[in-house]
Design a protein around this motif. Structure first.
Motif, PDB file in Angstrom:
ATOM      1  N   ARG A   1      13.639 -80.464  75.693  1.00 23.46           N
ATOM      2  CA  ARG A   1      12.577 -81.308  76.263  1.00 23.46           C
ATOM      3  C   ARG A   1      11.198 -80.659  76.192  1.00 23.46           C
ATOM      4  N   TYR A   2      11.148 -79.368  76.479  1.00 20.41           N
ATOM      5  CA  TYR A   2       9.846 -78.743  76.712  1.00 20.41           C
ATOM      6  C   TYR A   2       9.563 -77.566  75.785  1.00 20.41           C
ATOM      7  N   GLY A   3      10.292 -77.435  74.728  1.00 18.41           N
ATOM      8  CA  GLY A   3      10.032 -76.361  73.788  1.00 18.41           C
ATOM      9  C   GLY A   3      10.251 -74.994  74.401  1.00 18.41           C
ATOM     10  N   TYR A   4       9.310 -74.091  74.200  1.00 22.16           N
ATOM     11  CA  TYR A   4       9.459 -72.698  74.649  1.00 22.16           C
ATOM     12  C   TYR A   4       8.881 -72.462  76.046  1.00 22.16           C
ATOM     13  N   THR A   5       8.341 -73.498  76.694  1.00 18.91           N
ATOM     14  CA  THR A   5       7.593 -73.321  77.938  1.00 18.91           C
ATOM     15  C   THR A   5       8.408 -72.659  79.036  1.00 18.91           C
ATOM     16  N   LEU A   6       9.694 -72.983  79.153  1.00 16.19           N
ATOM     17  CA  LEU A   6      10.498 -72.497  80.268  1.00 16.19           C
ATOM     18  C   LEU A   6      11.132 -71.130  80.028  1.00 16.19           C
ATOM     19  N   LEU A   7      10.754 -70.467  78.938  1.00 14.89           N
ATOM     20  CA  LEU A   7      11.228 -69.093  78.748  1.00 14.89           C
ATOM     21  C   LEU A   7      10.768 -68.188  79.888  1.00 14.89           C
ATOM     22  N   SER A   8       9.596 -68.475  80.453  1.00 17.87           N
ATOM     23  CA  SER A   8       9.094 -67.664  81.567  1.00 17.87           C
ATOM     24  C   SER A   8      10.013 -67.772  82.780  1.00 17.87           C
ATOM     25  N   VAL A   9      10.627 -68.937  82.992  1.00 14.51           N
ATOM     26  CA  VAL A   9      11.545 -69.124  84.117  1.00 14.51           C
ATOM     27  C   VAL A   9      12.809 -68.283  83.913  1.00 14.51           C
ATOM     28  N   ILE A  10      13.304 -68.256  82.683  1.00  6.31           N
ATOM     29  CA  ILE A  10      14.471 -67.423  82.383  1.00  6.31           C
ATOM     30  C   ILE A  10      14.138 -65.960  82.615  1.00  6.31           C
TER      31      ILE A  10
ATOM     32  N   ALA B   1       1.075 -73.087  84.419  1.00  5.99           N
ATOM     33  CA  ALA B   1       0.830 -73.988  85.548  1.00  5.99           C
ATOM     34  C   ALA B   1       1.417 -75.365  85.289  1.00  5.99           C
ATOM     35  N   GLU B   2       1.642 -75.684  84.018  1.00  3.59           N
ATOM     36  CA  GLU B   2       2.191 -76.995  83.657  1.00  3.59           C
ATOM     37  C   GLU B   2       3.563 -77.215  84.294  1.00  3.59           C
ATOM     38  N   ILE B   3       4.310 -76.121  84.517  1.00  2.22           N
ATOM     39  CA  ILE B   3       5.647 -76.238  85.110  1.00  2.22           C
ATOM     40  C   ILE B   3       5.565 -76.893  86.483  1.00  2.22           C
ATOM     41  N   PHE B   4       4.526 -76.547  87.261  1.00  3.65           N
ATOM     42  CA  PHE B   4       4.402 -77.070  88.623  1.00  3.65           C
ATOM     43  C   PHE B   4       3.749 -78.452  88.646  1.00  3.65           C
ATOM     44  N   LYS B   5       3.004 -78.780  87.611  1.00  7.66           N
ATOM     45  CA  LYS B   5       2.341 -80.083  87.555  1.00  7.66           C
ATOM     46  C   LYS B   5       3.293 -81.182  87.084  1.00  7.66           C
ATOM     47  N   ASN B   6       4.239 -80.815  86.221  1.00  9.59           N
ATOM     48  CA  ASN B   6       5.179 -81.788  85.664  1.00  9.59           C
ATOM     49  C   ASN B   6       6.460 -81.748  86.498  1.00  9.59           C
ATOM     50  N   ARG B   7       6.689 -82.808  87.271  1.00  6.46           N
ATOM     51  CA  ARG B   7       7.822 -82.804  88.192  1.00  6.46           C
ATOM     52  C   ARG B   7       9.166 -82.680  87.474  1.00  6.46           C
ATOM     53  N   GLU B   8       9.320 -83.357  86.356  1.00  3.36           N
ATOM     54  CA  GLU B   8      10.585 -83.281  85.624  1.00  3.36           C
ATOM     55  C   GLU B   8      10.810 -81.878  85.062  1.00  3.36           C
ATOM     56  N   MET B   9       9.728 -81.252  84.585  1.00  3.21           N
ATOM     57  CA  MET B   9       9.853 -79.889  84.076  1.00  3.21           C
ATOM     58  C   MET B   9      10.209 -78.928  85.210  1.00  3.21           C
ATOM     59  N   LEU B  10       9.600 -79.116  86.379  1.00  2.00           N
ATOM     60  CA  LEU B  10       9.918 -78.273  87.534  1.00  2.00           C
ATOM     61  C   LEU B  10      11.377 -78.429  87.921  1.00  2.00           C
ATOM     62  N   PHE B  11      11.892 -79.637  87.830  1.00  2.00           N
ATOM     63  CA  PHE B  11      13.297 -79.880  88.170  1.00  2.00           C
ATOM     64  C   PHE B  11      14.220 -79.100  87.239  1.00  2.00           C
ATOM     65  N   VAL B  12      13.921 -79.128  85.936  1.00  3.00           N
ATOM     66  CA  VAL B  12      14.728 -78.364  84.975  1.00  3.00           C
ATOM     67  C   VAL B  12      14.580 -76.867  85.236  1.00  3.00           C
ATOM     68  N   ALA B  13      13.364 -76.422  85.577  1.00  6.93           N
ATOM     69  CA  ALA B  13      13.133 -75.005  85.866  1.00  6.93           C
ATOM     70  C   ALA B  13      13.945 -74.553  87.064  1.00  6.93           C
ATOM     71  N   ILE B  14      13.998 -75.380  88.102  1.00  6.48           N
ATOM     72  CA  ILE B  14      14.801 -75.048  89.280  1.00  6.48           C
ATOM     73  C   ILE B  14      16.277 -74.979  88.904  1.00  6.48           C
ATOM     74  N   GLY B  15      16.708 -75.892  88.038  1.00  7.93           N
ATOM     75  CA  GLY B  15      18.096 -75.855  87.570  1.00  7.93           C
ATOM     76  C   GLY B  15      18.416 -74.578  86.836  1.00  7.93           C
ATOM     77  N   ILE B  16      17.475 -74.098  86.001  1.00  7.01           N
ATOM     78  CA  ILE B  16      17.684 -72.839  85.278  1.00  7.01           C
ATOM     79  C   ILE B  16      17.808 -71.684  86.263  1.00  7.01           C
ATOM     80  N   LEU B  17      16.914 -71.638  87.259  1.00  7.77           N
ATOM     81  CA  LEU B  17      16.966 -70.561  88.249  1.00  7.77           C
ATOM     82  C   LEU B  17      18.250 -70.629  89.063  1.00  7.77           C
ATOM     83  N   GLY B  18      18.618 -71.839  89.487  1.00 10.43           N
ATOM     84  CA  GLY B  18      19.826 -71.994  90.284  1.00 10.43           C
ATOM     85  C   GLY B  18      21.086 -71.652  89.525  1.00 10.43           C
TER      86      GLY B  18
END
Length: 451
Positions: free
Chosen positions: A65-74, A208-225
């Motif tokens: 969905r979001y390309g490489y953006t969520l690598l920081s969450v990992i 900062a886009e992670i916190f602005k995009n609700r769907e992206m934040l949801f996936v990020a929380i899933g990765i952390l969880g």
């Protein structure tokens, strides 16, 4: 006589994993690398939980969905994991207790039983993800129906028993071999996918886009969880005690140092695996317009056509099967540690592990048999929700125990580690609560609260 802090504990328990307790010799003299080799192993068993099939769906969805953006969450999740596993090392080495035993010695009996029930539920949920992941791998590679694949996974209990009877080093060797297999598969996948190196580098920088995009934040929380697993905290605090190090302060300091290096290196390898899954998904699916890929089976079907490499899908399935089998090996050990630690009940190893396996296999077989194979992704997601719910009940006791001088003596956490650890715990708890709220709260509540 051992120099172990005793004043903060009500009683001393039995040895953790008594069949392998202090079974691996550690040289008192010798080079750094000789000692490092003696301590290497437990960290890799722990790292397995950070790359199990439960992580795959979130990593795939994040990359597609979001390309490489969520690598920081990992990356952030992995750094938190390194800190928590270091605290597990300290607890096991200094006190001679695993986390379950420490809870039993410190808390009143009703609390101990409550924590045990929660932990057993988390282990069953994690085991469920591993069983389903292995079954999917068997189906993709050999065409075995998922129900029969789940049944076949019960046989790996016998592998653990056979290897542990020959020595704990054999268990570690098998786990490391499977980890290297997973790593090799994804290294090849990344070569095939030819990802954007500049995009990867920028993805490791929090956006900062992670916190602005609700769907992206949801996936990020899933990765952390899905990354920080509660059973790993019980597992690591136990298996570090398989090393026969000197029980004086100098020996404990050395053991903490080498065991932390071992777990940190292993978890960085887990970062490579999880990052590799997201990078391959980003390079293969996001850039080609297949942004809705989230299911493992769909990723398998698309990889070879999208990348133009026939072996790509096969390597993906091999890595999945190795991941599932690896996780079941460590999950059965965690189940034994938790039951013996919380309740001081010792069953025969084959019986305890068969019970653990059946708790996971029976629900998987029943749900897949009744609803069909299309429910496997829902099973994986549900298992991660249960793990998220239990995580704080493992993290908070760990931080409390390792922070108290009455229990840890001079090895108690210094102020900077306390602050960092509690900040990490608060982040995990808050994000997991939001994840659960978003999963179960009515949409009208979410809209009214504006979150």
């Amino acid at each position: 006589m051992e120099n172990t802090p005793e004043t903060g504990w009500r009683s001393r328990g039995d040895n953790s994993l008594p069949e392998v307790f202090r079974s691996v010799p550690v040289p008192q003299e010798g080079s750094f690398w000789r000692k490092m080799l003696a301590y290497a192993g437990p960290g890799f068993l722990v790292s397995v939980g950070y790359m199990d099939p439960g992580n795959w769906a979130t990593d795939l969805a994040g990359g597609a969905r979001y390309g490489y953006t969520l690598l920081s969450v990992i990356l952030i999740s992995n750094l938190i994991a390194i800190l928590l596993q270091h605290l597990c090392v300290k607890l096991g080495v200094v006190t001679g207790r695993d986390l379950a035993q420490a809870c039993r010695d410190h808390y009143p009996r009703p609390v101990v039983w409550f924590l045990w029930v929660l932990c057993e539920a988390a282990i069953a949920a994690c085991d469920l993800a591993e069983v389903v992941g292995s079954a999917i791998g068997l189906q993709l590679l050999f065409g075995i129906p998922l129900v029969w694949g789940c049944v076949i996974t019960t046989l790996d209990v016998m592998i653990v028993l056979l290897l542990q009877n020959r020595g704990f080093r054999y268990v570690e060797a098998l786990v490391i071999t499977l980890i290297l297999t997973i790593g090799g598969c994804f290294a090849a996948e990344m070569i095939f996918a030819k990802p954007d190196l500049a995009g990867i580098a920028s993805g490791f920088v929090p956006s900062a886009e992670i916190f602005k995009n609700r769907e992206m934040l949801f996936v990020a929380i899933g990765i952390l969880g899905a990354t920080v697993m509660p059973h790993n905290l019980y597992l690591h605090s136990s298996i570090v005690q398989t090393r026969n190090f000197a029980r004086d302060d100098a020996g404990k300091s050395e053991a903490i140092k080498f065991a932390t290096i071992d777990s940190t290196f292993a978890l960085m390898f887990a970062l490579f695996i999880n990052g590799g899954i997201l990078i391959v998904a980003a390079a293969a699916f996001h850039t080609s317009g297949h942004k809705e890929v989230a299911e493992i089976q769909e990723a398998y079907e698309l990889l070879s056509p999208v990348l133009g490499v026939g072996a790509a899908s096969t390597l993906f399935a091999v890595a999945l099967l190795a991941s599932g089998q690896n996780s079941t090996l460590t999950g059965t050990l965690a189940g034994q540690i938790v039951m013996e630690g919380f309740l001081s009940i010792r069953l025969k190893p084959w019986l305890r592990r068969m019970i653990t396996r059946l708790i996971a296999v029976v629900p998987a077989v029943c749900i897949i048999g009744y609803y069909g194979e299309g429910k496997t992704t829902d099973l994986l997601i549900s298992s991660q929700v249960i793990l998220s719910m239990q995580l704080s009940f493992a993290v908070i006791p760990l931080l409390c125990f390792t922070g108290e001088k009455s229990k840890m003596g001079r090895f108690a956490n210094p102020l900077w580690i306390k602050l960092l650890a509690w900040a990490s715990a608060i982040v995990i708890i808050v994000l997991n609560l939001k994840y659960l709220f978003d999963q179960f709260a009515p949409q009208s509540w979410i809209n009214a609260l504006g979150i």
